[in-house]
Each structure stands twice: as structure tokens, then as C-alpha cells.
Design an enzyme around this catalytic site. Sequence first.
Site, PDB file in Angstrom:
ATOM      1  N   CYS A   1       0.807  -1.226   0.000  1.00 19.74           N
ATOM      2  CA  CYS A   1       0.000   0.000   0.000  1.00 19.74           C
ATOM      3  C   CYS A   1       0.847   1.286   0.000  1.00 19.74           C
ATOM      4  CB  CYS A   1      -0.968  -0.011   1.170  1.00 19.74           C
ATOM      5  SG  CYS A   1      -0.276  -0.687   2.683  1.00 19.74           S
TER       6      CYS A   1
ATOM      7  N   HIS B   1      -2.189   6.590   3.869  1.00 18.23           N
ATOM      8  CA  HIS B   1      -0.758   6.621   4.142  1.00 18.23           C
ATOM      9  C   HIS B   1      -0.181   7.920   3.573  1.00 18.23           C
ATOM     10  CE1 HIS B   1      -1.256   2.643   5.499  1.00 18.23           C
ATOM     11  NE2 HIS B   1      -0.567   1.967   4.599  1.00 18.23           N
TER      12      HIS B   1
HETATM   13  N1  LIG Z   1      -4.780  -3.461   4.924  1.00 12.38           N
HETATM   14  C1  LIG Z   1      -4.110  -2.866   3.941  1.00 12.38           C
HETATM   15  O1  LIG Z   1      -4.046  -1.623   3.833  1.00 12.38           O
HETATM   16  C2  LIG Z   1      -3.396  -3.697   2.889  1.00 12.38           C
HETATM   17  C3  LIG Z   1      -2.872  -3.021   1.797  1.00 12.38           C
HETATM   18  C4  LIG Z   1      -2.222  -3.746   0.798  1.00 12.38           C
HETATM   19  C5  LIG Z   1      -2.127  -5.114   0.907  1.00 12.38           C
HETATM   20  N2  LIG Z   1      -2.643  -5.765   1.994  1.00 12.38           N
HETATM   21  C6  LIG Z   1      -2.521  -7.234   2.022  1.00 12.38           C
HETATM   22  O2  LIG Z   1      -3.832  -7.783   1.786  1.00 12.38           O
HETATM   23  C7  LIG Z   1      -3.991  -8.992   2.512  1.00 12.38           C
HETATM   24  C8  LIG Z   1      -5.182  -8.873   3.445  1.00 12.38           C
HETATM   25  O3  LIG Z   1      -4.936  -7.840   4.399  1.00 12.38           O
HETATM   26  P1  LIG Z   1      -6.028  -7.429   5.477  1.00 12.38           P
HETATM   27  O4  LIG Z   1      -5.531  -6.192   6.100  1.00 12.38           O
HETATM   28  O5  LIG Z   1      -7.389  -7.457   4.884  1.00 12.38           O
HETATM   29  O6  LIG Z   1      -5.906  -8.674   6.536  1.00 12.38           O
HETATM   30  P2  LIG Z   1      -7.017  -9.257   7.526  1.00 12.38           P
HETATM   31  O7  LIG Z   1      -8.015  -8.213   7.894  1.00 12.38           O
HETATM   32  O8  LIG Z   1      -6.244  -9.917   8.590  1.00 12.38           O
HETATM   33  O9  LIG Z   1      -7.782 -10.401   6.637  1.00 12.38           O
HETATM   34  C9  LIG Z   1      -7.169 -11.606   6.260  1.00 12.38           C
HETATM   35  C10 LIG Z   1      -8.146 -12.480   5.464  1.00 12.38           C
HETATM   36  O10 LIG Z   1      -7.483 -13.716   5.145  1.00 12.38           O
HETATM   37  C11 LIG Z   1      -8.362 -14.803   5.511  1.00 12.38           C
HETATM   38  N3  LIG Z   1      -7.599 -16.001   5.827  1.00 12.38           N
HETATM   39  C12 LIG Z   1      -6.669 -16.164   6.812  1.00 12.38           C
HETATM   40  N4  LIG Z   1      -6.202 -17.448   6.812  1.00 12.38           N
HETATM   41  C13 LIG Z   1      -6.862 -18.102   5.812  1.00 12.38           C
HETATM   42  C14 LIG Z   1      -6.848 -19.430   5.305  1.00 12.38           C
HETATM   43  N5  LIG Z   1      -6.046 -20.374   5.854  1.00 12.38           N
HETATM   44  N6  LIG Z   1      -7.661 -19.755   4.278  1.00 12.38           N
HETATM   45  C15 LIG Z   1      -8.472 -18.822   3.734  1.00 12.38           C
HETATM   46  N7  LIG Z   1      -8.557 -17.545   4.169  1.00 12.38           N
HETATM   47  C16 LIG Z   1      -7.751 -17.174   5.192  1.00 12.38           C
HETATM   48  C17 LIG Z   1      -9.124 -14.287   6.697  1.00 12.38           C
HETATM   49  O11 LIG Z   1     -10.292 -15.065   6.907  1.00 12.38           O
HETATM   50  P3  LIG Z   1     -10.975 -15.217   8.374  1.00 12.38           P
HETATM   51  O12 LIG Z   1     -11.715 -13.944   8.651  1.00 12.38           O
HETATM   52  O13 LIG Z   1     -11.877 -16.387   8.186  1.00 12.38           O
HETATM   53  O14 LIG Z   1      -9.864 -15.467   9.346  1.00 12.38           O
HETATM   54  C18 LIG Z   1      -9.422 -12.853   6.240  1.00 12.38           C
HETATM   55  O15 LIG Z   1     -10.521 -12.880   5.352  1.00 12.38           O
HETATM   56  C19 LIG Z   1      -2.663  -9.230   3.252  1.00 12.38           C
HETATM   57  O16 LIG Z   1      -1.862 -10.088   2.475  1.00 12.38           O
HETATM   58  C20 LIG Z   1      -2.083  -7.826   3.350  1.00 12.38           C
HETATM   59  O17 LIG Z   1      -0.693  -7.838   3.489  1.00 12.38           O
HETATM   60  C21 LIG Z   1      -3.295  -5.092   2.987  1.00 12.38           C
END
Ligand SMILES: NC(=O)c1ccc[n+]([C@@H]2O[C@H](COP(=O)([O-])OP(=O)(O)OC[C@H]3O[C@@H](n4cnc5c(N)ncnc54)[C@H](OP(=O)(O)O)[C@@H]3O)[C@@H](O)[C@H]2O)c1
Length: 349
Positions: free
Chosen positions: A149, A241
Amino acid sequence: MSRVIEVGVLGATGMVGQQFLAQLANHPWFRPTWLAASERSEGKRYGEAAAWRLAGAPPDGVLDRVVESATPGVGPRLVFSALDASVAGDLERAFAEAGHVVVSNARNHRLDAAVPLLVPEVNADHLSLLEGQRAARGWKGLIVTNPNCSTVVLTMALAPLRAFDLRTCLVTTLQAVSGAGYPGVPSYDILGNVIPFISGEEEKIEVETRKILGAAGGEGVAFHPVVVSASTTRVPVIDGHTESVSVALGTRPSADDIRQAFDAFRGLPQELGLPSAPPKPLLYLDAPNRPQPRFDVGRDGGMTVTVGRLRPCKVLDWKFFALGHNTVRGAAGAAVLNAELMQARGWLD
Ligand SMILES: NC(=O)c1ccc[n+]([C@@H]2O[C@H](COP(=O)([O-])OP(=O)(O)OC[C@H]3O[C@@H](n4cnc5c(N)ncnc54)[C@H](OP(=O)(O)O)[C@@H]3O)[C@@H](O)[C@H]2O)c1
């Protein structure tokens, strides 16, 4: 476009997953018909598995949808991935092997030489890596990624400066708490505080920026020679950010030259009129106290990066601030724009 394409969302219950559902509600090309997450959520109503954490009501019907198991080969061909990085590497590969087109936010495949790391306004031509991806990896499907991001914001601001022989970049980020997912950073740690460490973030910014600004060719991407040094901090801001950027350039542009380069910056998404493309991907704000997350993060649905405070730097050549919405331009909106570009370029046929 006459036909609507069914899409899936992997990690639909997370912070970025919710932003995907918001971005895809009423999308003219894509309709989310399959929502998947971990075993913890599988089989539950979405409203039971996940609390809606974005401003505004969730899209119609979402709360009653059943969350599916993230099983390759089951959902639609096109899947957006908001999977946690601890599982995204293997799961996304398994989806690509099973024939899905995976448009991912996760870090795991970004630096794979056969995987495009896209910011469509900056390096749409890197889609050409897909020509060799199937042969090189043996997948029936494809993987395309968007950057970290903070990197999206930085590369959009740096892209116009390539014309002035961009040599060096120092960047310090002030990153929002939504970037850490949910529940993310404990409130006791972040309220009234600044945390000068985000695990792995500085390394990602330093290397991803060079791949995105680089040139795609037969051998993959020749990374841009710019030397990037990043310092990252987490601050008590919900979304957005902010980045303090200083650059050294090989030529001697005036402030007006740089302003004009920011103003003129456009890319293929604008030329093609893609649905999520902001009219001006970089917006320079003249007010001396902008950009600010509270006022500027939501411009054009969060897809515009705002820049401001361009001034001479006594150490390098020029310095300025840039700001972007981390879960929209830095994540879900970026991936949706990537998929729109792929559709416009025939990669989803
Ligand atoms: N937040 C940001 O600003 C941002 C920006 C760029 C990139 N990212 C990237 O985008 C991704 C998601 O980020 P986030 O902030 O949304 O994280 P998050 O809120 O922690 O969400 C993670 C997701 O992954 C799922 N998950 C975890 N383990 C799993 C498994 N074994 N099988 C299937 N699904 C699984 C979770 O499902 P459950 O709810 O069922 O646990 C949840 O839906 C990450 O890789 C992060 O680095 C985030």
C-alpha cells in the site's frame, strides 16, 4: 461491455476483503458471486463471520451470503485475493494451478520474475510478463499482483520524475492503522503515539518500487536503478498513508517543470476510460498544509493520489508529500483496476 463477469473474493472477511466488496458493489463489469475465507468463517453467514468495519452500510445482501471454503477449482475463474500473507503464497499458487486468474494484494508473488507487479498508470506494459508465465510456472491460470500500500503511493508520485533521470529517493511514511488489518495494532499502543517500525515494510518499498518503475523485456523486468531508502511509521490515522519524499535527479528541472509533470501524469487506464480509473491519478494541491488524510484520502473514491508541498531539498534536490488511500488505491481498488486492465487487454477472455 455487454457481459458481466462473475468474480470471487478470497479473504472476503478481512479489512481488504470488505473493501473489495465495497469496490465491486455496482461494478459495471464484475459481479462478486463467491466469497471465501478461512475455516473459522467457512459455512457461516457473512454477517456472522465478519463485522462490517467500513464507513457506510455493507452492499445489499452481503451479510446473508454464506462464506465458502477457499478451495481451488470451485469458485469463478477470476478471483481477487485479500488473503493473509501467511497463507497467500501456497493458496494463490494452488488457485492458479487450478485455472483461476488470481488478482492478488498479498506480498508473496510480487517479486516472482514471471508475475506482473502492476500500477496500471505506471507500468501497464508489464502485463506482457504473462506471455511467459504459463510456460515458466506451468499454471493453467495466472497471477497478477498489486504492490504494498505504501509503494503504490510512492511509485505514482515518482513515475513522472523518471523523465528527470530519477536517481535517489528517501521516503518516510506515516501509515494508517487500517493497513495492519483487523484487529491490527492494539489501541493502547497506537493512541497518542507513533510506532517507528512496521515489519518488512521498508524492504518491500525499497525493492517493489524498483520493479514497478523498471522496464519489462524478454528476460523479465530490468529493475529501475533508483536507490530507495525507506523509513516507515504507524500513526493514529484510520485510513490514508502519508509519505514525506525527497528525491535526487540527474537533470535540473524547475519547480514548475515538476508541477507540470505531476499535472500531466496520465496512464493507460485514463486513455481506455476504465471504470475505476480516476480522471487525474495525481492531484497536486497548492495549499501549504495539504495533503491531509482527513480531507484528501477519499478523492475519486480513494483512487487519486494527492501530492503537495513541493520545495527544494538542501540534501537531495526536491522534496514533497504524497498521500493515498491504503485499502483502496493501495489494495482493493488497485486490484480491481488491474483486473479492468486485464479485461481491456483480453487477458480475461
Ligand atoms: N490493509 C491494507 O491496507 C493492505 C494493503 C495492501 C495489501 N494488503 C494485504 O492484503 C492482505 C489482506 O490484508 P487485510 O488487512 O485485509 O488482513 P485481515 O483483515 O487480517 O484479513 C485476512 C483475510 O485472510 C483470511 N484467511 C486467513 N487465513 C486463511 C486461510 N487459511 N484460508 C483462507 N482464508 C484465510 C481471513 O479469513 P478469516 O476472517 O476467516 O480469518 C481474512 O478474510 C494481506 O496479504 C495484506 O498484506 C493489505
